[in-house]
Design an enzyme around this catalytic site. Structure first.
Site, PDB file in Angstrom:
ATOM      1  N   LEU A  13       0.902  -1.200   0.156  1.00 22.79           N
ATOM      2  CA  LEU A  13      -0.058  -0.149  -0.231  1.00 22.79           C
ATOM      3  C   LEU A  13       0.986   1.448  -0.057  1.00 22.79           C
ATOM      4  O   LEU A  13       1.502   1.300   0.985  1.00 22.79           O
ATOM      5  CB  LEU A  13      -0.852  -0.123   1.350  1.00 22.79           C
ATOM      6  CG  LEU A  13      -1.638   1.153   1.289  1.00 22.79           C
ATOM      7  CD1 LEU A  13      -3.135   1.244   0.238  1.00 22.79           C
ATOM      8  CD2 LEU A  13      -2.523   1.081   2.753  1.00 22.79           C
ATOM      9  N   ARG A  90       2.454  -4.870   3.666  1.00 19.69           N
ATOM     10  CA  ARG A  90       3.595  -3.963   3.791  1.00 19.69           C
ATOM     11  C   ARG A  90       2.834  -2.481   3.160  1.00 19.69           C
ATOM     12  O   ARG A  90       1.928  -2.193   2.541  1.00 19.69           O
ATOM     13  CB  ARG A  90       4.807  -3.953   3.145  1.00 19.69           C
ATOM     14  CG  ARG A  90       4.919  -4.199   1.750  1.00 19.69           C
ATOM     15  CD  ARG A  90       6.336  -4.404   1.274  1.00 19.69           C
ATOM     16  NE  ARG A  90       6.215  -4.725  -0.172  1.00 19.69           N
ATOM     17  CZ  ARG A  90       7.181  -4.088  -1.065  1.00 19.69           C
ATOM     18  NH1 ARG A  90       8.104  -3.495  -0.669  1.00 19.69           N
ATOM     19  NH2 ARG A  90       7.020  -4.405  -2.305  1.00 19.69           N
ATOM     20  N   LYS A 187      13.499  -9.184 -18.042  1.00 15.23           N
ATOM     21  CA  LYS A 187      13.697  -7.975 -18.150  1.00 15.23           C
ATOM     22  C   LYS A 187      14.579  -7.566 -16.907  1.00 15.23           C
ATOM     23  O   LYS A 187      14.195  -6.682 -16.201  1.00 15.23           O
ATOM     24  CB  LYS A 187      12.325  -7.260 -18.138  1.00 15.23           C
ATOM     25  CG  LYS A 187      12.468  -5.612 -18.740  1.00 15.23           C
ATOM     26  CD  LYS A 187      11.542  -4.935 -17.976  1.00 15.23           C
ATOM     27  CE  LYS A 187      11.526  -4.468 -16.759  1.00 15.23           C
ATOM     28  NZ  LYS A 187      12.596  -3.707 -16.342  1.00 15.23           N
ATOM     29  N   ASP A 259       7.509  -1.179 -14.285  1.00 13.59           N
ATOM     30  CA  ASP A 259       6.386  -1.786 -14.435  1.00 13.59           C
ATOM     31  C   ASP A 259       5.416  -1.369 -15.502  1.00 13.59           C
ATOM     32  O   ASP A 259       4.815  -2.262 -16.237  1.00 13.59           O
ATOM     33  CB  ASP A 259       5.626  -1.839 -12.971  1.00 13.59           C
ATOM     34  CG  ASP A 259       6.295  -2.068 -11.983  1.00 13.59           C
ATOM     35  OD1 ASP A 259       7.140  -3.471 -11.884  1.00 13.59           O
ATOM     36  OD2 ASP A 259       6.126  -1.506 -10.593  1.00 13.59           O
ATOM     37  N   ALA A 289       5.584   6.813 -18.114  1.00 11.57           N
ATOM     38  CA  ALA A 289       5.494   6.849 -16.701  1.00 11.57           C
ATOM     39  C   ALA A 289       6.407   7.853 -15.942  1.00 11.57           C
ATOM     40  O   ALA A 289       6.055   8.396 -15.146  1.00 11.57           O
ATOM     41  CB  ALA A 289       5.897   5.433 -16.167  1.00 11.57           C
ATOM     42  N   GLY A 294       5.183  11.799  -8.883  1.00 11.64           N
ATOM     43  CA  GLY A 294       4.932  10.683  -7.502  1.00 11.64           C
ATOM     44  C   GLY A 294       5.203   9.279  -8.410  1.00 11.64           C
ATOM     45  O   GLY A 294       6.075   8.918  -8.936  1.00 11.64           O
TER      46      GLY A 294
END
Length: 314
Positions: A13, A90, A187, A259, A289, A294
């Site tokens: 989270l 976590r 990757k 990701d 991205a 953030g």
């Protein structure tokens, strides 16, 4: 049937906030925090959704933090399946310093996971009917305490036996052991590549030769080495080598770029694209991205615009 399944044993989270200036021994007044689901495979599934695709995220989740993570995934419209674990998921913290633009990222180690909890994911893969098997499984992220280093190797064994393609994006012993079984796509980044051939580091001039060695040794059929702002290198088992150079963009944050890149690649594979196109779209998503603040992932419109630029400048 879900054509793409992602596996995340150590989801998080993610909490983000802003503060004017970070300084020791002072109470710093932060802005209201922003919560997002996090962890390798979870972020891959989220990015796939943002890019117009669908997947199912398999993850371990426990405690109030795990419940909140699942609630956020549901709000984003991401399909998921959870193993309920005893210990709490976590929480990670990111603090953006407004005065400097610096990011301070605090990653927690993850909960202790019992064998019967992590083994449930393997059981799901083993027990799926043939017609329900995905085309691609993405095993991504770190392994929490209690999960053996060879977990991804065990997933690779199932993949090779049952016929789905496995993509692995991790590091350290987990990466090396998975490669030992042989997977469809790996990757690594520039720091992780040497570990696949038992070295601590390689020079820029050696990278291509080392990448070819990894593929020739059967550790994967396709190797995509992330080169950071320089894009990516592709090496496939037929000897094909290509470099995809990303365009210069105004970077706000590198969080989630890897990701997003994996999401772009696996989505392109499902769409039947060539390997060059697969990596090109992955680089576009990863670059997109970096344009978001953030811990935000890629945006579809940015990805498509960068992909178009890459096609024009190949």
């Amino acid at each position: 049937m879900n054509e793409i399944i992602t596996i995340t044993l150590n989801p998080a989270l993610d909490k983000s906030t802003y503060v004017k200036h970070v300084q020791p021994e002072k109470k710093m007044r932060c802005k209201n925090p922003f919560y997002e689901p996090g962890g390798g495979g979870v972020n891959v599934s989220r990015a796939i959704k943002k890019l117009g695709g669908n997947s199912c995220a398999w993850l371990l989740a426990g405690g109030p933090s795990g419940e909140k993570l699942c609630e956020l995934l549901q709000k984003e419209g991401v399909h998921f399946k959870t193993v309920k674990i005893k210990n709490w998921t976590r929480e990670n913290l990111m603090v953006m310093e407004e005065n400097s633009g610096n990011q301070f990222r605090f990653g927690m180690p993850g909960p202790e996971v019992a064998e019967e909890e992590w083994r449930q994911v393997l059981n799901w893969l083993e027990e799926m009917a043939d017609e329900e098997l995905p085309k691609y499984v993405v095993a991504s992220g770190s392994l929490p305490p209690g999960v053996p280093d060879d977990f991804y190797l065990q997933v690779a064994e199932i993949a090779n036996r049952r016929g789905f393609r496995l993509i692995v994006d991790t590091s350290g012993k987990a990466l090396v052991k998975a490669a030992g079984e042989g997977v469809y796509l790996l990757k690594p980044n520039m720091q992780e590549l040497p570990t696949l051939v038992g070295k601590e580091e390689v020079s820029a001039l050696e990278q291509e030769q080392i990448a070819k060695q990894v593929v020739s040794e059967g550790k994967c059929q396709v190797l995509v080495v992330s080169l950071g702002p320089r894009g990516a290198m592709l090496v496939s088992k037929d000897g094909h080598v290509s470099y995809i150079v990303s365009p210069a963009v105004k970077q706000q944050s590198a969080v989630g770029a890897g990701d997003s890149m994996v999401a772009g690649m696996v989505l392109s594979l499902i769409r039947g694209c060539s390997l060059d196109e697969v990596v090109r779209y992955g680089v576009a998503a990863g670059t997109a991205a970096t344009m978001t603040p953030g811990s935000e992932l890629c945006k579809r419109e940015d990805t498509e615009e960068i992909y178009k630029w890459l096609l024009e400048h190949k």
